[in-house]
Design a protein around this motif. Structure first.
Motif, short mmCIF file in Angstrom:
data_model
loop_
_atom_site.label_atom_id
_atom_site.label_comp_id
_atom_site.label_asym_id
_atom_site.label_seq_id
_atom_site.Cartn_x
_atom_site.Cartn_y
_atom_site.Cartn_z
N PRO A 1 -3.07 -7.60 15.57
CA PRO A 1 -1.60 -7.56 16.02
C PRO A 1 -1.77 -7.26 17.57
O PRO A 1 -1.80 -5.87 18.02
N ILE A 2 -1.77 -8.48 18.35
CA ILE A 2 -2.21 -8.27 19.72
C ILE A 2 -1.00 -7.48 20.42
O ILE A 2 -1.24 -6.81 21.49
N GLU A 3 0.27 -7.66 19.78
CA GLU A 3 1.06 -6.81 20.53
C GLU A 3 1.05 -5.28 20.34
O GLU A 3 1.66 -4.72 21.24
N TRP A 4 0.12 -4.81 19.41
CA TRP A 4 -0.04 -3.44 19.68
C TRP A 4 -0.68 -2.95 20.93
O TRP A 4 -0.32 -2.04 21.44
N ASN A 5 -1.61 -3.95 21.35
CA ASN A 5 -1.99 -3.49 22.71
C ASN A 5 -1.26 -3.59 23.74
O ASN A 5 -1.35 -2.98 24.77
N VAL A 6 -0.38 -4.49 23.67
CA VAL A 6 0.75 -4.62 24.84
C VAL A 6 1.51 -3.41 24.72
O VAL A 6 2.15 -3.01 25.80
N LEU A 7 2.14 -2.88 23.40
CA LEU A 7 2.91 -1.86 23.32
C LEU A 7 2.22 -0.65 23.95
O LEU A 7 2.84 0.15 24.47
N PHE A 8 0.96 -0.52 23.54
CA PHE A 8 0.13 0.68 23.97
C PHE A 8 0.13 0.60 25.50
O PHE A 8 0.16 1.82 26.25
N LEU A 9 0.05 -0.52 26.28
CA LEU A 9 0.01 -0.43 27.67
C LEU A 9 1.22 0.22 28.35
O LEU A 9 1.20 0.73 29.16
N TYR A 10 2.44 -0.32 27.69
CA TYR A 10 3.38 0.24 28.05
C TYR A 10 3.74 1.78 27.93
O TYR A 10 4.14 2.60 28.62
N SER A 11 3.41 2.00 26.52
CA SER A 11 3.69 3.41 26.04
C SER A 11 2.84 4.51 26.56
O SER A 11 3.48 5.70 26.95
N MET A 12 1.81 4.36 26.95
CA MET A 12 0.72 5.21 27.33
C MET A 12 1.21 5.40 28.95
O MET A 12 1.15 6.56 29.44
N PHE A 13 1.78 4.34 29.61
CA PHE A 13 2.13 4.70 30.97
C PHE A 13 3.49 5.50 30.97
O PHE A 13 3.89 6.44 32.06
N VAL A 14 4.47 5.23 29.94
CA VAL A 14 5.70 5.94 29.94
C VAL A 14 5.31 7.60 29.65
O VAL A 14 5.69 8.38 30.25
N LEU A 15 4.44 7.51 28.34
CA LEU A 15 4.24 9.14 27.76
C LEU A 15 3.53 9.79 28.40
O LEU A 15 3.54 11.08 28.65
N PHE A 16 2.12 9.15 28.99
CA PHE A 16 1.17 9.88 29.45
C PHE A 16 1.02 9.94 30.90
O PHE A 16 0.44 10.72 31.66
N GLY A 17 1.96 8.95 31.48
CA GLY A 17 1.88 8.69 33.07
C GLY A 17 3.17 9.34 33.57
O GLY A 17 3.15 10.33 34.18
N HIS A 18 4.32 8.76 33.25
CA HIS A 18 5.69 9.33 33.73
C HIS A 18 6.03 10.47 33.36
O HIS A 18 6.53 11.36 34.06
N ASP A 19 5.73 10.84 32.17
CA ASP A 19 5.84 12.32 31.39
C ASP A 19 4.72 13.01 31.39
O ASP A 19 4.61 13.62 30.41
N ALA A 20 3.76 12.92 32.23
CA ALA A 20 2.58 13.53 32.37
C ALA A 20 2.50 15.12 32.23
O ALA A 20 1.85 15.60 31.86
#
Length: 188
Positions: free
Chosen positions: A112-131
């Motif tokens: 499910p390639i969209e999984w990798n795309v979702l993780f790219l977005y969510s990691m920057f939001v969850l662990f970057g923006h809300d670090a």
């Protein structure tokens, strides 16, 4: 709520990494890299095999890529979980960015390639923006802890005891041998 989302993302990363702890995962990487439409270097594609075209078992390079990717998927999400911004977070986000972009660039079959795309977005939001948040902040909300415990324990436990009844996704068995494998060989 964001801390709970962090816990879910970490569980999925570590579930994927755990499911790669097997003897056949280098075969997955061999086929994934050699079939990539983006990585167009014939020497690299041949280097995925022990002795192309006579021995098509995974090469040492393929095994190193496979097991190295597994280490990355364990270690750098852990760095994201325990760091609260700054250089460690930036390095971990960059490593995971390249990790998911590499997988996506290979266009692996059955993924499910969209999984990798979702993780790219969510990691920057969850662990970057809300670090500044920590996955441990979820401990302040007992109801969320209960829901997460049920969701993140019941699926994998039942999924591994009864894979015929529980899909590989909630069972966190992504690479645990539940997908059929195939290889097509053609000679002139």
């Amino acid at each position: 709520l964001l801390a709970g989302a962090m816990v879910v993302q970490l569980a999925i990363w570590w579930g994927a990494a755990t499911s790669k702890l097997n003897h056949h995962f280098p075969n997955v990487v061999t086929i994934m890299v050699s079939n990539s439409p983006i990585l167009r270097v014939p020497a690299l594609k041949r280097a995925m095999y022990r002795r192309y075209p006579d021995d098509l078992r995974p090469s040492g390079l393929a095994a190193t890529l496979a097991h190295g990717g597994t280490v990355i998927e364990f270690v750098f999400p852990l760095v994201l979980a325990v760091s609260s911004g700054g250089t460690p977070t930036t390095i971990a986000l960059a490593v995971m960015l390249f990790f998911h972009l590499f997988i996506t660039s290979c266009f692996p079959m059955g993924v499910p390639i969209e999984w990798n795309v979702l993780f790219l977005y969510s990691m920057f939001v969850l662990f970057g923006h809300d670090a500044e948040l920590s996955p441990l902040d979820v401990l302040d909300e007992p109801l969320i802890v209960l829901v997460l415990a049920i969701g993140l324990l019941v699926g994998p436990v039942l999924g591994n005891l009864r894979p015929d009844k529980v899909s590989f996704l909630p069972g966190l068995r992504y690479y645990a041998g539940n997908w059929a494998a195939s290889l097509w060989l053609f000679r002139k």
